[in-house]
Design a protein around this motif. Structure first.
Motif, PDB file in Angstrom:
ATOM      1  N   ARG A  43       0.819  -1.209   0.000  1.00 46.81           N
ATOM      2  CA  ARG A  43       0.000   0.000   0.000  1.00 46.81           C
ATOM      3  C   ARG A  43       0.853   1.258   0.000  1.00 46.81           C
ATOM      4  NH1 ARG A  43      -4.915  -1.247   4.318  1.00 46.81           N
ATOM      5  NH2 ARG A  43      -5.790  -3.066   3.221  1.00 46.81           N
ATOM      6  N   HIS A  44       2.016   1.207   0.589  1.00 47.49           N
ATOM      7  CA  HIS A  44       2.865   2.384   0.705  1.00 47.49           C
ATOM      8  C   HIS A  44       4.254   2.062   0.149  1.00 47.49           C
ATOM      9  CE1 HIS A  44      -0.243   4.255   3.092  1.00 47.49           C
ATOM     10  NE2 HIS A  44      -0.268   3.197   3.878  1.00 47.49           N
ATOM     11  N   PRO A  45       4.391   2.061  -1.179  1.00 50.23           N
ATOM     12  CA  PRO A  45       5.700   1.752  -1.762  1.00 50.23           C
ATOM     13  C   PRO A  45       6.717   2.844  -1.464  1.00 50.23           C
ATOM     14  CG  PRO A  45       4.191   2.546  -3.443  1.00 50.23           C
ATOM     15  CD  PRO A  45       3.375   2.341  -2.199  1.00 50.23           C
ATOM     16  N   VAL A  46       7.969   2.473  -1.493  1.00 49.37           N
ATOM     17  CA  VAL A  46       9.053   3.432  -1.341  1.00 49.37           C
ATOM     18  C   VAL A  46       9.085   4.322  -2.574  1.00 49.37           C
ATOM     19  CG1 VAL A  46      11.558   3.693  -1.199  1.00 49.37           C
ATOM     20  CG2 VAL A  46      10.411   1.881   0.092  1.00 49.37           C
ATOM     21  N   VAL A  47       9.060   5.636  -2.381  1.00 49.38           N
ATOM     22  CA  VAL A  47       9.116   6.578  -3.493  1.00 49.38           C
ATOM     23  C   VAL A  47      10.583   6.901  -3.786  1.00 49.38           C
ATOM     24  CG1 VAL A  47       8.496   8.871  -4.326  1.00 49.38           C
ATOM     25  CG2 VAL A  47       6.872   7.560  -2.934  1.00 49.38           C
ATOM     26  N   ILE A  48      11.002   6.593  -5.008  1.00 53.80           N
ATOM     27  CA  ILE A  48      12.357   6.895  -5.449  1.00 53.80           C
ATOM     28  C   ILE A  48      12.287   8.037  -6.443  1.00 53.80           C
ATOM     29  CG2 ILE A  48      14.425   6.028  -6.588  1.00 53.80           C
ATOM     30  CD1 ILE A  48      13.695   3.242  -5.678  1.00 53.80           C
ATOM     31  N   ALA A  49      12.862   9.176  -6.088  1.00 48.80           N
ATOM     32  CA  ALA A  49      12.903  10.341  -6.967  1.00 48.80           C
ATOM     33  C   ALA A  49      14.132  10.238  -7.859  1.00 48.80           C
ATOM     34  CB  ALA A  49      12.938  11.621  -6.144  1.00 48.80           C
ATOM     35  N   ALA A  50      13.913  10.247  -9.174  1.00 45.04           N
ATOM     36  CA  ALA A  50      15.011  10.181 -10.144  1.00 45.04           C
ATOM     37  C   ALA A  50      15.200  11.572 -10.739  1.00 45.04           C
ATOM     38  CB  ALA A  50      14.693   9.160 -11.224  1.00 45.04           C
ATOM     39  N   LEU A  51      16.299  12.210 -10.388  1.00 47.84           N
ATOM     40  CA  LEU A  51      16.563  13.599 -10.764  1.00 47.84           C
ATOM     41  C   LEU A  51      17.705  13.646 -11.763  1.00 47.84           C
ATOM     42  CD1 LEU A  51      16.104  16.687 -10.183  1.00 47.84           C
ATOM     43  CD2 LEU A  51      17.818  16.447  -8.361  1.00 47.84           C
ATOM     44  N   GLY A  52      17.506  14.306 -12.893  1.00 47.70           N
ATOM     45  CA  GLY A  52      18.589  14.369 -13.861  1.00 47.70           C
ATOM     46  C   GLY A  52      18.201  15.052 -15.154  1.00 47.70           C
ATOM     47  N   ASP A  53      18.932  14.707 -16.209  1.00 50.37           N
ATOM     48  CA  ASP A  53      18.719  15.308 -17.524  1.00 50.37           C
ATOM     49  C   ASP A  53      17.982  14.330 -18.438  1.00 50.37           C
ATOM     50  OD1 ASP A  53      20.742  13.510 -18.471  1.00 50.37           O
ATOM     51  OD2 ASP A  53      22.303  14.963 -17.994  1.00 50.37           O
ATOM     52  N   SER A  54      18.304  14.332 -19.734  1.00 51.90           N
ATOM     53  CA  SER A  54      17.552  13.508 -20.684  1.00 51.90           C
ATOM     54  C   SER A  54      17.758  12.012 -20.468  1.00 51.90           C
ATOM     55  CB  SER A  54      17.954  13.873 -22.118  1.00 51.90           C
ATOM     56  OG  SER A  54      19.337  13.660 -22.335  1.00 51.90           O
ATOM     57  N   ILE A  55      18.866  11.613 -19.848  1.00 48.74           N
ATOM     58  CA  ILE A  55      19.092  10.197 -19.567  1.00 48.74           C
ATOM     59  C   ILE A  55      18.082   9.718 -18.524  1.00 48.74           C
ATOM     60  CG2 ILE A  55      20.753   8.476 -18.769  1.00 48.74           C
ATOM     61  CD1 ILE A  55      21.386   9.764 -21.507  1.00 48.74           C
ATOM     62  N   THR A  56      17.783  10.563 -17.558  1.00 50.45           N
ATOM     63  CA  THR A  56      16.741  10.246 -16.574  1.00 50.45           C
ATOM     64  C   THR A  56      15.359  10.352 -17.205  1.00 50.45           C
ATOM     65  OG1 THR A  56      18.077  10.922 -14.667  1.00 50.45           O
ATOM     66  CG2 THR A  56      15.680  11.020 -14.410  1.00 50.45           C
ATOM     67  N   ALA A 122      13.992   8.058  -1.274  1.00 51.40           N
ATOM     68  CA  ALA A 122      15.293   7.831  -1.903  1.00 51.40           C
ATOM     69  C   ALA A 122      15.437   8.772  -3.087  1.00 51.40           C
ATOM     70  CB  ALA A 122      15.433   6.378  -2.356  1.00 51.40           C
ATOM     71  N   LEU A 123      16.686   9.071  -3.439  1.00 54.84           N
ATOM     72  CA  LEU A 123      16.989  10.026  -4.509  1.00 54.84           C
ATOM     73  C   LEU A 123      18.139   9.499  -5.352  1.00 54.84           C
ATOM     74  CD1 LEU A 123      16.674  12.937  -5.757  1.00 54.84           C
ATOM     75  CD2 LEU A 123      18.383  13.673  -4.067  1.00 54.84           C
ATOM     76  N   ILE A 124      17.920   9.431  -6.664  1.00 56.59           N
ATOM     77  CA  ILE A 124      18.983   9.088  -7.604  1.00 56.59           C
ATOM     78  C   ILE A 124      19.353  10.354  -8.370  1.00 56.59           C
ATOM     79  CG2 ILE A 124      19.629   7.691  -9.606  1.00 56.59           C
ATOM     80  CD1 ILE A 124      17.558   5.633  -8.711  1.00 56.59           C
ATOM     81  N   ILE A 125      20.623  10.747  -8.310  1.00 54.27           N
ATOM     82  CA  ILE A 125      21.095  11.984  -8.928  1.00 54.27           C
ATOM     83  C   ILE A 125      21.928  11.642 -10.158  1.00 54.27           C
ATOM     84  CG2 ILE A 125      22.496  14.055  -8.609  1.00 54.27           C
ATOM     85  CD1 ILE A 125      21.922  13.736  -5.553  1.00 54.27           C
ATOM     86  N   GLN A 126      21.541  12.200 -11.298  1.00 54.53           N
ATOM     87  CA  GLN A 126      22.241  11.947 -12.560  1.00 54.53           C
ATOM     88  C   GLN A 126      22.433  13.267 -13.292  1.00 54.53           C
ATOM     89  OE1 GLN A 126      20.223  12.023 -15.795  1.00 54.53           O
ATOM     90  NE2 GLN A 126      22.262  12.093 -16.752  1.00 54.53           N
ATOM     91  N   GLY A 127      23.600  13.452 -13.885  1.00 52.91           N
ATOM     92  CA  GLY A 127      23.840  14.678 -14.645  1.00 52.91           C
ATOM     93  C   GLY A 127      25.316  14.863 -14.933  1.00 52.91           C
TER      94      GLY A 127
END
Length: 238
Positions: A43-56, A122-127
């Protein structure tokens, strides 16, 4: 002039009133588990924010901006994003928020961190590739990435960092700057105690170092859906 790290910190303090992700014309899209799967105990999945440019974002066949998706028409393919494949593999335990914006440098990406990370765990940072494309020093890109990592940690997020992919259309001119930035990204991972996802090594062609294999890139700039699938396989449950 205030440093980017301080600017990001100030933005983090404003996260409680920030809404959405990106510019007014840009919206984040979410990949959520299907209702049937969610009813089986997620019911409450872990939210993973994917932050980046066109690859994200999932270029060239996907984008979190619905206006861009409408322009793609018949070319639209949801499988052209690593988040799709990670969601498919991890299932209802997670929900991905795609905050990729085509063409952005790391300093621009950093300004969107508070909105993207809001209510995430959670946060994934790409750039970094667009800094290189635009001739911006890799030291500044690395500084921005480090500031984002620290900002995410201050928010209490599980933070992961991504290195820069090989760039076929930029080879050989961009190869050295990419490798220099990736060495700095590896150092940030060690010093900040965050995992660095090896995007470069995963799609680097052993027969042609510094480039992606033809089947894993659709345009020489971005991965193909099979390439994005390989990147999605790197994502773990926080």
């Amino acid at each position: 002039m205030i440093s980017l790290a301080r600017a990001v910190a100030a933005l983090v303090l404003a996260a409680a009133v920030a809404a959405g992700c990106g510019h007014a014309r840009r919206t984040a899209s979410s990949l959520r588990p299907p209702p049937a799967a969610a009813s089986k105990g997620a019911r409450h999945p872990v939210v993973i924010a994917a932050l980046g440019d066109s690859i994200t974002a999932g270029s060239p066949l996907w984008d979190p901006d619905s206006a861009v998706r409408n322009r793609l028409g018949d070319r639209l393919n949801q499988q052209s994003q690593y988040e799709f494949w990670a969601q498919r593999r991890l299932g209802p335990r997670v929900s991905f928020r795609n905050c990729g914006v085509y063409g952005e440098r790391t300093d621009q990406i950093a300004r969107r961190l508070p909105g993207c990370a809001r209510s995430a765990q959670a946060l994934i940072i790409q750039g970094g590739i667009n800094d290189i494309v635009q001739g911006r020093p890799v030291a500044l890109a690395a500084r921005d990435l480090r500031a984002m990592v620290r900002a995410g940690k201050r928010l209490g997020l599980r933070v992961e960092l991504v290195d820069v992919l090989p760039w076929n259309n930029g080879y050989p001119r961009a190869d050295r700057p990419i490798r220099r930035l990736n060495r700095r990204i590896a150092a940030i991972g060690r010093r900040e105690h965050v995992r660095v996802l090896p995007f470069y090594r995963t799609l680097d062609d052993p027969a042609r170092p510094g480039r992606m294999p033809e089947r894993l890139t659709i345009d020489g700039d971005h991965p193909s859906p099979p390439g994005y699938r390989m990147l999605g396989d790197l994502i773990r449950l926080p």
